[in-house]
Design an enzyme around this catalytic site. Structure first.
Site, PDB file in Angstrom:
ATOM      1  N   SER A  24       0.845  -1.196   0.000  1.00  0.00           N
ATOM      2  CA  SER A  24       0.000   0.000   0.000  1.00  0.00           C
ATOM      3  C   SER A  24       0.885   1.253   0.000  1.00  0.00           C
ATOM      4  O   SER A  24       1.677   1.447  -0.909  1.00  0.00           O
ATOM      5  CB  SER A  24      -0.952  -0.043   1.197  1.00  0.00           C
ATOM      6  OG  SER A  24      -1.946   0.936   1.120  1.00  0.00           O
ATOM      7  N   ASP A  70      -9.575  -4.506  -5.075  1.00  0.00           N
ATOM      8  CA  ASP A  70      -8.989  -3.633  -4.049  1.00  0.00           C
ATOM      9  C   ASP A  70      -9.871  -2.403  -3.857  1.00  0.00           C
ATOM     10  O   ASP A  70     -10.046  -1.601  -4.776  1.00  0.00           O
ATOM     11  CB  ASP A  70      -7.582  -3.217  -4.487  1.00  0.00           C
ATOM     12  CG  ASP A  70      -6.787  -2.561  -3.376  1.00  0.00           C
ATOM     13  OD1 ASP A  70      -7.374  -1.895  -2.516  1.00  0.00           O
ATOM     14  OD2 ASP A  70      -5.551  -2.721  -3.376  1.00  0.00           O
ATOM     15  N   HIS A  89      -7.643  -5.465  -0.682  1.00  0.00           N
ATOM     16  CA  HIS A  89      -6.430  -4.731  -0.295  1.00  0.00           C
ATOM     17  C   HIS A  89      -5.658  -5.582   0.708  1.00  0.00           C
ATOM     18  O   HIS A  89      -5.740  -5.365   1.932  1.00  0.00           O
ATOM     19  CB  HIS A  89      -6.819  -3.381   0.294  1.00  0.00           C
ATOM     20  CG  HIS A  89      -5.681  -2.398   0.357  1.00  0.00           C
ATOM     21  ND1 HIS A  89      -4.980  -1.996  -0.758  1.00  0.00           N
ATOM     22  CD2 HIS A  89      -5.129  -1.730   1.408  1.00  0.00           C
ATOM     23  CE1 HIS A  89      -4.046  -1.117  -0.409  1.00  0.00           C
ATOM     24  NE2 HIS A  89      -4.113  -0.959   0.903  1.00  0.00           N
TER      25      HIS A  89
END
Length: 218
Positions: free
Chosen positions: A113, A166, A198
């Site tokens: 991320s 995601d 995610h």
């Protein structure tokens, strides 16, 4: 922002094996990705770094963040620059932390991320500093300091995995980054994971480890 801001967990490995530096996502800390290092390379020295900013003031939870996110693929410029400078200072002092020299051919940088976005940005901002970069569910940041030019990218192996479901960083953002890197001549291996949100799946981690063994030869 000083290098002392950043702390890390370290798991020493074999001297002739890679050094893998891992960067966590927003709202987390250095403990998050630490166990994944051994999954990527059982012989490596694993260094998992804590981001410089408290995440709570930006609404990201109780952990830490690499920058303030504005939306899309755009970080807030000032905090992003500060985060990159802090990361660069940490990597510069890594030989002192590990008490040995670390050639660029042995240093790998990866993250999830915000950490993946920051890892990719560092590699593009500092050509030749790392032997390869792994991006898990990140994006190519829209920031004036990041250039996607052939002289940097042709010698930088990049692995980038992203889930098609995601909800935090949409898959479309990954596709935009893949297209830009490919157009610039990058050594990019991209991997789409149908239905994954995610996160980092076991399959994705195995794929990344396989790429590392074949694409990067410290």
């Amino acid at each position: 922002m000083t290098e002392a801001t950043l702390t890390a967990l370290v798991s020493p490995g074999e001297v002739d094996a890679p050094v893998i530096v891992l960067l966590h996502g927003r709202g987390s800390d250095e403990r998050d990705l630490f166990p994944l290092g051994r999954e990527l390379d059982a012989r490596a020295t694993v260094v998992s770094v804590r981001a410089p900013f408290d995440a709570a003031p930006w609404g990201y939870g109780p952990g830490y963040a690499w920058y303030r996110f504005l939306g899309g693929t755009t970080p807030e410029a000032e905090s992003f620059e500060a985060g990159q400078q802090a990361l660069a200072a940490f990597i510069d002092r890594l030989p002192r932390l590990l008490k040995r020299e670390i050639p660029g051919s042995s240093l790998l940088l990866g993250g999830f991320s915000q950490g993946g976005t920051s890892a990719l940005a560092y590699a593009l901002r500092n050509p030749g500093r790392v032997a390869g970069v792994l991006v898990f569910s990140g994006f190519l940041a829209s920031h004036p300091s990041i250039a996607t030019n052939a002289s940097t990218l042709t010698s930088l192996p990049i692995w980038w995995g992203h889930g098609t479901s995601d909800g935090a960083i949409p898959f479309e953002n990954a596709e935009v980054g893949w297209q830009a890197l490919t157009a610039a001549g990058a050594q990019l291996t991209s991997a789409a994971y149908p239905g994954m949100g995610h996160s980092i799946s076991a399959t994705e981690l195995r794929d990344a480890a396989g790429w590392l063994r074949s694409a990067v030869k410290p």
